[in-house]
Design a protein around this motif. Structure first.
Motif, PDB file in Angstrom:
ATOM      1  N   LEU A  36     -43.504  18.829  -7.249  1.00 48.44           N
ATOM      2  CA  LEU A  36     -44.254  20.088  -7.363  1.00 48.44           C
ATOM      3  C   LEU A  36     -45.626  19.976  -6.700  1.00 48.44           C
ATOM      4  N   GLY A  38     -49.342  19.677  -6.654  1.00 47.75           N
ATOM      5  CA  GLY A  38     -50.232  19.101  -7.658  1.00 47.75           C
ATOM      6  C   GLY A  38     -49.651  17.885  -8.348  1.00 47.75           C
ATOM      7  N   SER A  39     -48.423  17.505  -7.999  1.00 48.09           N
ATOM      8  CA  SER A  39     -47.822  16.334  -8.654  1.00 48.09           C
ATOM      9  C   SER A  39     -48.468  15.030  -8.160  1.00 48.09           C
ATOM     10  N   GLY A  40     -49.021  15.059  -6.946  1.00 51.50           N
ATOM     11  CA  GLY A  40     -49.714  13.863  -6.448  1.00 51.50           C
ATOM     12  C   GLY A  40     -49.217  13.340  -5.116  1.00 51.50           C
ATOM     13  N   LYS A  41     -48.394  14.110  -4.415  1.00 56.38           N
ATOM     14  CA  LYS A  41     -47.793  13.619  -3.162  1.00 56.38           C
ATOM     15  C   LYS A  41     -48.851  13.253  -2.113  1.00 56.38           C
ATOM     16  N   SER A  42     -49.791  14.167  -1.860  1.00 54.19           N
ATOM     17  CA  SER A  42     -50.795  13.900  -0.816  1.00 54.19           C
ATOM     18  C   SER A  42     -51.691  12.735  -1.208  1.00 54.19           C
ATOM     19  N   THR A  43     -52.105  12.725  -2.459  1.00 59.02           N
ATOM     20  CA  THR A  43     -52.987  11.648  -2.935  1.00 59.02           C
ATOM     21  C   THR A  43     -52.289  10.302  -2.780  1.00 59.02           C
ATOM     22  N   ARG A 141     -54.121  20.646 -13.122  1.00 64.02           N
ATOM     23  CA  ARG A 141     -54.793  19.922 -12.028  1.00 64.02           C
ATOM     24  C   ARG A 141     -55.210  20.909 -10.941  1.00 64.02           C
ATOM     25  N   PRO A 143     -55.340  21.148  -7.741  1.00 62.22           N
ATOM     26  CA  PRO A 143     -56.428  20.608  -6.921  1.00 62.22           C
ATOM     27  C   PRO A 143     -56.841  21.524  -5.762  1.00 62.22           C
ATOM     28  N   LYS A 144     -55.880  22.257  -5.223  1.00 58.49           N
ATOM     29  CA  LYS A 144     -56.235  23.118  -4.081  1.00 58.49           C
ATOM     30  C   LYS A 144     -56.228  24.598  -4.483  1.00 58.49           C
ATOM     31  N   THR A 177     -46.492  10.732 -12.473  1.00 62.28           N
ATOM     32  CA  THR A 177     -47.937  10.557 -12.267  1.00 62.28           C
ATOM     33  C   THR A 177     -48.754  10.974 -13.489  1.00 62.28           C
ATOM     34  N   THR A 180     -48.578   7.184 -14.973  1.00 59.63           N
ATOM     35  CA  THR A 180     -48.744   6.031 -14.081  1.00 59.63           C
ATOM     36  C   THR A 180     -49.979   6.284 -13.224  1.00 59.63           C
ATOM     37  N   ASP A 181     -50.934   5.352 -13.204  1.00 61.12           N
ATOM     38  CA  ASP A 181     -52.135   5.645 -12.408  1.00 61.12           C
ATOM     39  C   ASP A 181     -51.838   5.453 -10.915  1.00 61.12           C
ATOM     40  N   LEU A 182     -52.764   5.950 -10.099  1.00 60.32           N
ATOM     41  CA  LEU A 182     -52.524   5.995  -8.654  1.00 60.32           C
ATOM     42  C   LEU A 182     -52.183   4.620  -8.079  1.00 60.32           C
TER      43      LEU A 182
HETATM   44  P1  ADP Z   1     -49.650  17.436  -4.080  1.00 57.90           P
HETATM   45  O1  ADP Z   1     -49.850  16.811  -2.733  1.00 57.90           O
HETATM   46  O2  ADP Z   1     -48.397  16.947  -4.759  1.00 57.90           O
HETATM   47  O3  ADP Z   1     -49.767  18.921  -4.076  1.00 57.90           O
HETATM   48  P2  ADP Z   1     -52.252  16.388  -4.625  1.00 57.90           P
HETATM   49  O4  ADP Z   1     -52.142  14.933  -4.251  1.00 57.90           O
HETATM   50  O5  ADP Z   1     -52.898  17.308  -3.645  1.00 57.90           O
HETATM   51  O6  ADP Z   1     -50.805  16.912  -5.041  1.00 57.90           O
HETATM   52  O7  ADP Z   1     -53.024  16.528  -6.001  1.00 57.90           O
HETATM   53  C1  ADP Z   1     -52.708  15.743  -7.113  1.00 57.90           C
HETATM   54  C2  ADP Z   1     -53.899  15.730  -8.086  1.00 57.90           C
HETATM   55  O8  ADP Z   1     -53.550  14.937  -9.208  1.00 57.90           O
HETATM   56  C3  ADP Z   1     -55.131  15.126  -7.457  1.00 57.90           C
HETATM   57  O9  ADP Z   1     -56.265  15.832  -7.912  1.00 57.90           O
HETATM   58  C4  ADP Z   1     -55.113  13.684  -8.006  1.00 57.90           C
HETATM   59  O10 ADP Z   1     -56.401  13.131  -8.109  1.00 57.90           O
HETATM   60  C5  ADP Z   1     -54.509  13.899  -9.391  1.00 57.90           C
HETATM   61  N1  ADP Z   1     -53.818  12.731  -9.939  1.00 57.90           N
HETATM   62  C6  ADP Z   1     -53.967  12.258 -11.216  1.00 57.90           C
HETATM   63  N2  ADP Z   1     -53.202  11.177 -11.422  1.00 57.90           N
HETATM   64  C7  ADP Z   1     -52.545  10.928 -10.269  1.00 57.90           C
HETATM   65  C8  ADP Z   1     -51.623   9.921  -9.874  1.00 57.90           C
HETATM   66  N3  ADP Z   1     -51.203   8.969 -10.702  1.00 57.90           N
HETATM   67  N4  ADP Z   1     -51.124   9.983  -8.610  1.00 57.90           N
HETATM   68  C9  ADP Z   1     -51.527  10.952  -7.766  1.00 57.90           C
HETATM   69  N5  ADP Z   1     -52.409  11.946  -8.070  1.00 57.90           N
HETATM   70  C10 ADP Z   1     -52.924  11.921  -9.333  1.00 57.90           C
END
Ligand code: ADP
Length: 203
Positions: A36, A38-43, A141, A143-144, A177, A180-182
């Protein structure tokens, strides 16, 4: 590869995947992050690219949002456009992988059929990673900012709100996520990528 159209003849190369593996120290392949918004793919993608690169691997991130400025700038978010979006990215990822790179893709990729097609394009050199986070966490979250806009109706056909997400039934890796931390997410995927794409270099 699909059947070639009539009058198109495939060109044979002198350099094959094995020659590239020996040159680069690893095979090419695709790490496909799905989940989804905000799940964390880009991060995870950004951190994983840096991690693998630091480990001496030729890793490159293709982020769906960035690609929409170029390769897929003519596409919207209807089911057909999403399918074409993923077809193009899957083909480009497969070409990069063929050149010997480890490609990380970060796209929602909501339909299992499209993910299966990307796997096929990469000839099985493919690790599907389900980046899991429940919808409430993703909304919190935001984020965007897209969830707020999707809920208010400013954005239509938004995955999880007004468009479906087909949860992977048999991903190569599932990473939650929310628990589980980054660093641990990156470490788990990097371990799998090294097993699959480096393997035994003495062979
Ligand atoms: P997506 O690319 O899936 O839309 P983003 O990477 O843009 O998601 O955003 C994910 C948000 O969740 C960020 O603000 C990031 O800091 C936060 N976050 C919290 N925990 C994690 C984790 N374990 N892995 C990745 N992102 C995380």
């Amino acid at each position: 590869m699909t059947d070639l159209p009539a009058n198109i003849t495939a060109v044979a190369h002198q350099i094959d995947a094995e020659a590239r593996r020996r040159r680069f120290g690893h095979q090419g392949g695709v790490v496909w992050l799905t989940g989804l918004s905000g799940s964390g793919k880009s991060t995870i993608g950004v951190a994983l690219e840096a991690h693998l690169f630091a480990a001496g691997m030729n890793a490159v991130l293709l982020d769906g949002d960035n690609l929409r400025h170029g390769l897929t700038s003519d596409l919207g978010f209807s089911p057909d456009d999403r399918r074409e979006n993923l077809r193009r990215v899957g083909e480009v990822a497969a070409l990069f992988a063929k050149s010997g790179a480890i490609v990380i893709t970060a796209l929602i990729s909501p339909y299992s059929e499209d993910r299966a097609r990307a796997r096929k394009a990469a000839n099985g050199q493919f690790i599907e990673v389900y980046v899991a986070a429940d919808l409430d966490t993703c909304k919190a979250r935001d984020p965007k900012g897209p969830y707020a806009k999707a809920i208010s109706g400013e954005i239509s056909e938004f995955t999880g709100v007004s468009a479906p997400y087909e949860v992977p039934t048999a991903p190569d890796l599932r990473i939650d996520t929310t628990i589980t931390d980054l660093d641990a997410c990156v470490a788990a995927i990097a371990t799998e990528a090294k097993v699959r794409f480096i393997g035994d270099m003495s062979a």
